[in-house]
Design a protein around this motif. Structure first.
Motif, PDB file in Angstrom:
ATOM      1  N   GLN A   1       0.835  -1.163   0.274  1.00 14.48           N
ATOM      2  CA  GLN A   1      -0.009   0.198   0.007  1.00 14.48           C
ATOM      3  C   GLN A   1       0.848   1.286   0.060  1.00 14.48           C
ATOM      4  O   GLN A   1       0.404   2.571   0.225  1.00 14.48           O
ATOM      5  N   LEU A   2       2.163   1.245  -0.092  1.00 13.62           N
ATOM      6  CA  LEU A   2       2.936   2.465  -0.034  1.00 13.62           C
ATOM      7  C   LEU A   2       2.605   3.318  -1.333  1.00 13.62           C
ATOM      8  O   LEU A   2       2.925   4.631  -1.086  1.00 13.62           O
ATOM      9  N   ARG A   3       2.321   2.605  -2.586  1.00 11.94           N
ATOM     10  CA  ARG A   3       1.930   3.356  -3.543  1.00 11.94           C
ATOM     11  C   ARG A   3       2.955   4.584  -3.927  1.00 11.94           C
ATOM     12  O   ARG A   3       2.515   5.857  -4.049  1.00 11.94           O
ATOM     13  N   GLY A   4       4.175   4.387  -4.072  1.00 15.48           N
ATOM     14  CA  GLY A   4       5.137   5.509  -4.426  1.00 15.48           C
ATOM     15  C   GLY A   4       5.611   6.340  -3.068  1.00 15.48           C
ATOM     16  O   GLY A   4       6.146   7.451  -3.547  1.00 15.48           O
TER      17      GLY A   4
ATOM     18  N   GLY B   1       4.054  12.676  11.121  1.00 13.86           N
ATOM     19  CA  GLY B   1       2.747  13.433  11.396  1.00 13.86           C
ATOM     20  C   GLY B   1       2.670  14.847  10.478  1.00 13.86           C
ATOM     21  O   GLY B   1       1.634  14.971  10.209  1.00 13.86           O
ATOM     22  N   ASN B   2       3.873  15.556  10.467  1.00 14.38           N
ATOM     23  CA  ASN B   2       3.809  16.870   9.467  1.00 14.38           C
ATOM     24  C   ASN B   2       3.061  16.361   8.368  1.00 14.38           C
ATOM     25  O   ASN B   2       2.386  17.336   7.553  1.00 14.38           O
ATOM     26  N   TRP B   3       3.652  15.365   7.619  1.00 14.45           N
ATOM     27  CA  TRP B   3       3.349  14.886   6.406  1.00 14.45           C
ATOM     28  C   TRP B   3       1.895  14.256   6.310  1.00 14.45           C
ATOM     29  O   TRP B   3       0.957  14.604   5.406  1.00 14.45           O
ATOM     30  N   LEU B   4       1.501  13.562   7.425  1.00 12.95           N
ATOM     31  CA  LEU B   4       0.285  12.938   7.299  1.00 12.95           C
ATOM     32  C   LEU B   4      -0.816  14.127   7.306  1.00 12.95           C
ATOM     33  O   LEU B   4      -1.736  13.947   6.616  1.00 12.95           O
ATOM     34  N   PHE B   5      -0.643  14.857   8.271  1.00 10.54           N
ATOM     35  CA  PHE B   5      -1.833  15.752   8.593  1.00 10.54           C
ATOM     36  C   PHE B   5      -2.024  17.062   7.337  1.00 10.54           C
ATOM     37  O   PHE B   5      -2.763  17.960   7.480  1.00 10.54           O
ATOM     38  N   ARG B   6      -0.849  17.022   6.645  1.00 12.87           N
ATOM     39  CA  ARG B   6      -1.026  17.948   5.347  1.00 12.87           C
ATOM     40  C   ARG B   6      -2.013  17.283   4.178  1.00 12.87           C
ATOM     41  O   ARG B   6      -2.402  17.892   3.288  1.00 12.87           O
ATOM     42  N   GLN B   7      -2.445  16.044   4.290  1.00 12.53           N
ATOM     43  CA  GLN B   7      -2.913  15.239   3.240  1.00 12.53           C
ATOM     44  C   GLN B   7      -4.699  15.472   3.441  1.00 12.53           C
ATOM     45  O   GLN B   7      -5.105  15.286   4.581  1.00 12.53           O
ATOM     46  N   PRO B   8      -5.056  16.128   2.314  1.00 10.42           N
ATOM     47  CA  PRO B   8      -6.391  16.531   2.482  1.00 10.42           C
ATOM     48  C   PRO B   8      -7.220  15.643   2.499  1.00 10.42           C
ATOM     49  O   PRO B   8      -8.626  15.748   3.066  1.00 10.42           O
ATOM     50  N   ASP B   9      -7.188  14.197   2.171  1.00  6.95           N
ATOM     51  CA  ASP B   9      -8.062  13.222   2.350  1.00  6.95           C
ATOM     52  C   ASP B   9      -7.914  12.388   3.477  1.00  6.95           C
ATOM     53  O   ASP B   9      -8.277  11.095   3.315  1.00  6.95           O
TER      54      ASP B   9
ATOM     55  N   GLU C   1      -7.866  10.121   6.748  1.00  4.91           N
ATOM     56  CA  GLU C   1      -8.663   9.339   7.455  1.00  4.91           C
ATOM     57  C   GLU C   1      -8.139   8.664   8.647  1.00  4.91           C
ATOM     58  O   GLU C   1      -7.324   8.226   8.238  1.00  4.91           O
ATOM     59  N   ARG C   2      -8.703   8.796   9.847  1.00  4.40           N
ATOM     60  CA  ARG C   2      -7.959   8.095  10.725  1.00  4.40           C
ATOM     61  C   ARG C   2      -8.991   7.312  11.747  1.00  4.40           C
ATOM     62  O   ARG C   2     -10.145   7.651  11.804  1.00  4.40           O
ATOM     63  N   SER C   3      -8.627   5.981  11.881  1.00  2.00           N
ATOM     64  CA  SER C   3      -9.450   5.021  12.546  1.00  2.00           C
ATOM     65  C   SER C   3      -9.666   5.503  13.894  1.00  2.00           C
ATOM     66  O   SER C   3      -8.865   6.477  14.516  1.00  2.00           O
TER      67      SER C   3
ATOM     68  N   VAL D   1      -4.976   3.838  12.797  1.00  2.00           N
ATOM     69  CA  VAL D   1      -4.400   3.670  11.349  1.00  2.00           C
ATOM     70  C   VAL D   1      -4.816   4.819  10.586  1.00  2.00           C
ATOM     71  O   VAL D   1      -6.088   5.542  10.829  1.00  2.00           O
ATOM     72  N   PHE D   2      -3.948   5.561   9.945  1.00  4.73           N
ATOM     73  CA  PHE D   2      -4.115   6.679   9.208  1.00  4.73           C
ATOM     74  C   PHE D   2      -4.293   6.088   7.755  1.00  4.73           C
ATOM     75  O   PHE D   2      -3.420   5.355   7.307  1.00  4.73           O
ATOM     76  N   ARG D   3      -5.184   6.523   6.735  1.00 12.41           N
ATOM     77  CA  ARG D   3      -5.359   6.147   5.532  1.00 12.41           C
ATOM     78  C   ARG D   3      -5.526   7.431   4.463  1.00 12.41           C
ATOM     79  O   ARG D   3      -6.001   8.416   4.881  1.00 12.41           O
ATOM     80  N   HIS D   4      -4.749   7.319   3.304  1.00  8.61           N
ATOM     81  CA  HIS D   4      -4.759   8.572   2.531  1.00  8.61           C
ATOM     82  C   HIS D   4      -4.764   7.823   1.231  1.00  8.61           C
ATOM     83  O   HIS D   4      -3.755   7.257   0.750  1.00  8.61           O
ATOM     84  N   GLY D   5      -5.982   7.942   0.638  1.00 10.75           N
ATOM     85  CA  GLY D   5      -6.159   7.100  -0.563  1.00 10.75           C
ATOM     86  C   GLY D   5      -6.044   5.701  -0.296  1.00 10.75           C
ATOM     87  O   GLY D   5      -6.589   5.186   0.655  1.00 10.75           O
ATOM     88  N   ARG D   6      -4.970   4.897  -1.047  1.00 10.82           N
ATOM     89  CA  ARG D   6      -4.930   3.572  -0.760  1.00 10.82           C
ATOM     90  C   ARG D   6      -3.706   3.467   0.168  1.00 10.82           C
ATOM     91  O   ARG D   6      -3.544   2.167   0.453  1.00 10.82           O
ATOM     92  N   PHE D   7      -3.125   4.371   0.452  1.00  8.40           N
ATOM     93  CA  PHE D   7      -1.920   4.432   1.575  1.00  8.40           C
ATOM     94  C   PHE D   7      -2.540   3.990   2.901  1.00  8.40           C
ATOM     95  O   PHE D   7      -3.561   4.877   3.305  1.00  8.40           O
TER      96      PHE D   7
END
Length: 185
Positions: free
Chosen positions: A108-111, A123-131, A133-135, A158-164
């Motif tokens: 699921q790394l998808r690049g 966390g700095n990268w994760l929380f900049r993703q507009p889509d 989702e957090r379990s 678990v954090f999800r960003h698209g298929r990641f």
């Protein structure tokens, strides 16, 4: 038995027992609840709480490996599949306040080039993703199985960003409690 025999036959650390956040609230002080239950960036909160202290992400380990059974289960992955594993200490004035372990299934790394994070905050990268989702957050009173320092609480989600997807486990340390004059639990 020699030291090598002892190391070879030593049992692996026990996996923490994770419970839903709400189930832990009665045992948790309001001060700790404010840290453990928050759904915003822990990195940003640590920097704010540290005031004039310098913040640093200290990379402890980064590698490809097999997640533990409970980590694979949390990600909905079959046990035994390879994942990107990263362990860090979140430090203020070089004192670790939190240790964290991130687990991202390779499929699921998808690049995403997470190995390039180095000592930068995931966390700095994760929380900049507009889509993003957090379990729901799960909580444990166990110490981090990958680090020797003790602490009162651990949390994961678990954090999800698209298929990641990435499982982030954060263990608050006694040093943080001491520095911020937080109660034991």
């Amino acid at each position: 038995m020699t030291r090598n025999d002892t190391e070879r036959h030593a049992k692996p650390p026990r996996a923490p027992i994770w419970r839903p956040l709400a189930a832990s609230q009665p045992a948790m002080s309001p001060a700790w609840w404010a840290w453990v239950a928050t759904r915003d960036s822990l990195t940003a909160r640590l920097i704010d709480a540290g005031a004039e202290r310098s913040f640093r992400v200290r990379l402890l380990a980064q590698r490809l490996g097999q997640p533990s059974l409970d980590e694979a289960k949390a990600l909905g992955q079959p046990h035994g599949r390879l994942a990107w594993l990263r362990e860090v200490a979140l430090c203020l004035d070089e004192r670790p306040w939190v240790v964290a372990r991130s687990v991202a299934p390779l499929a699921q790394l998808r690049g995403q080039r997470l190995e390039r994070l180095g000592e930068r905050s995931l966390g700095n990268w994760l929380f900049r993703q507009p889509d993003l989702e957090r379990s729901p957050i799960e909580v444990t009173t166990a110490s981090a199985p990958f680090h020797p320092l003790d602490g009162p609480w651990g949390r994961r989600s678990v954090f999800r960003h698209g298929r990641f997807a990435v499982l982030v486990q954060e263990f608050f340390l006694d040093q943080m409690a001491d520095d911020l004059a937080l109660p034991s639990r």
